[in-house]
Design an enzyme around this catalytic site. Structure first.
Site, PDB file in Angstrom:
ATOM      1  CB  ALA A   1      -1.018   0.006   1.074  1.00 28.93           C
ATOM      2  CB  ALA A   2       4.510   2.211  -0.203  1.00 28.94           C
ATOM      3  N   GLY A   3       2.395   2.564  -2.684  1.00 25.94           N
ATOM      4  CA  GLY A   3       2.048   3.232  -3.665  1.00 25.94           C
ATOM      5  C   GLY A   3       0.616   3.834  -3.627  1.00 25.94           C
TER       6      GLY A   3
HETATM    7  O1  RIB Z   1      -1.634  -1.907  -3.203  1.00 29.07           O
HETATM    8  C1  RIB Z   1      -1.861  -2.998  -2.272  1.00 29.07           C
HETATM    9  C2  RIB Z   1      -3.227  -3.700  -2.470  1.00 29.07           C
HETATM   10  O2  RIB Z   1      -3.110  -4.411  -3.565  1.00 29.07           O
HETATM   11  C3  RIB Z   1      -3.503  -4.865  -1.186  1.00 29.07           C
HETATM   12  O3  RIB Z   1      -4.109  -3.912  -0.054  1.00 29.07           O
HETATM   13  C4  RIB Z   1      -4.278  -5.740  -2.083  1.00 29.07           C
HETATM   14  O4  RIB Z   1      -5.543  -5.646  -1.674  1.00 29.07           O
HETATM   15  C5  RIB Z   1      -4.266  -5.344  -3.456  1.00 29.07           C
HETATM   16  O5  RIB Z   1      -5.293  -4.914  -4.017  1.00 29.07           O
END
Ligand code: RIB
Length: 318
Positions: free
Chosen positions: A261-263
């Protein structure tokens, strides 16, 4: 502050911590299994709300136990979830996430209800497009919906930010010409343009081919995108426009434990800074700091920082 409309996916992340990623044909032992709210769309909505924006989301979940956990979590951050539909015959999206001891991840998604986010749903909720300032999207819902929403948003003079994740081979010109800011990472840029960028050290630091990134991003500019901001992990991000480029470094605010989830955090923080009419270069600093904090914590939504945390960390640098 203004309002962000996120159109995108919601997933329950099944996160397995491992020492090393398994090789093909290999069976390995995981260290833990956790159920953590995720999905690129929901992560972006959650992040933008925690950073102080008014946030609405259009998406879909199934009629199952995961859906209520995901909706409650978004609401706890202040996201308006009235635009999220229940797709009765579908399961809520699921993501299988492996995280190794370096904090890198591998993800498999089962789309479920996310595949039901179709253009008709955007028409039904078009008042949300009309009433927002920025539309923020990713690519875990059908591409036709992303194309349709970007077109509608531009008809209403909204700013469109597209995070082209997961990576795609290419995107149609009729979408790219409606995108104000595209935020690929290096892999997504390589796939979108067919260029080989990574692995060539041609720039200010080892492992960074800044010249390659800029030349590649310019291809997308020529296809109609106004601004391309390439996220480069520990190397920060680079803004590429028709006229030039600006590189902003990331921040070292602790040990990297999980890059999931950093992006999403970067794109959401960028949207929030744009709502405040900050110049893009300054917005990138805010987004870099938010993303740098997120990688020091485990999981998708639990890792996303608040406005106070980002502001304090930026102030501490001065
Ligand atoms: O970008 C991270 C996300 O990618 C995760 O939370 C997962 O659900 C996927 O969608």
């Amino acid at each position: 502050m203004g309002r962000v409309l996120v159109v995108g996916s919601l997933n329950m992340d099944l996160v397995v911590e491992v020492d090393e990623m398994p090789k093909i044909g290999q069976t390995i032992k995981g260290k833990s299994l956790e159920y953590i709210p995720g999905g690129k769309g929901a992560n972006q909505a959650y992040a933008a709300a925690k950073l102080g924006a008014g946030v609405f989301m259009i998406g879909a979940v199934g009629n199952d136990a995961n859906s209520s956990v995901l909706l409650r979590n978004l609401e706890s951050a202040g996201v308006d979830t009235t635009g999220i539909s229940i797709a009765d015959r579908e399961t809520t999206g699921i993501a299988f996430v492996l995280v190794n001891k370096q904090g890198d991840n591998q993800i498999i998604i089962i789309s479920g209800a996310n595949s039901k986010v179709l253009p008709g749903m955007i028409d039904e909720k078009s008042y949300l497009v009309e009433n927002c300032d920025i539309v923020l999207m990713q690519l875990e819902i059908p591409l036709e919906t992303v194309i349709y929403t970007a077109d509608l948003a531009k008809k209403h003079n909204k700013v469109v930010i597209l995070n082209p994740a997961p990576a795609q081979d290419s995107l149609p010109g009729k979408l790219l010409e409606n995108v104000d800011i595209l935020t690929p990472n290096e892999t997504e840029l390589e796939m979108l343009t067919g260029d080989k960028i990574s692995g060539l050290d041609l720039g200010p630091g080892p492992g960074l081919n800044l010249e390659g990134v800029v030349l590649s991003a310019r291809k997308l500019i020529r296809q109609g995108v106004k601004n391309v901001i390439v996220t480069l992990g520990k190397h920060g991000a680079v803004l590429v426009t028709e006229d030039g480029f600006v590189h902003k470094k990331s921040y070292d605010v602790g040990t990297v434990v999980d890059t999931t989830a950093a992006g999403d955090c970067f794109s959401a923080a960028l949207a929030v800074a744009c709502l405040k009419n900050q110049p893009l270069e300054q917005s990138m600093e805010f987004a870099n700091m938010a993303a740098s904090i997120s990688v020091t914590r485990k999981g998708a939504q639990p890792s996303l920082p608040s406005l106070a945390e980002v502001e304090e960390a930026l102030a501490a640098l001065k």
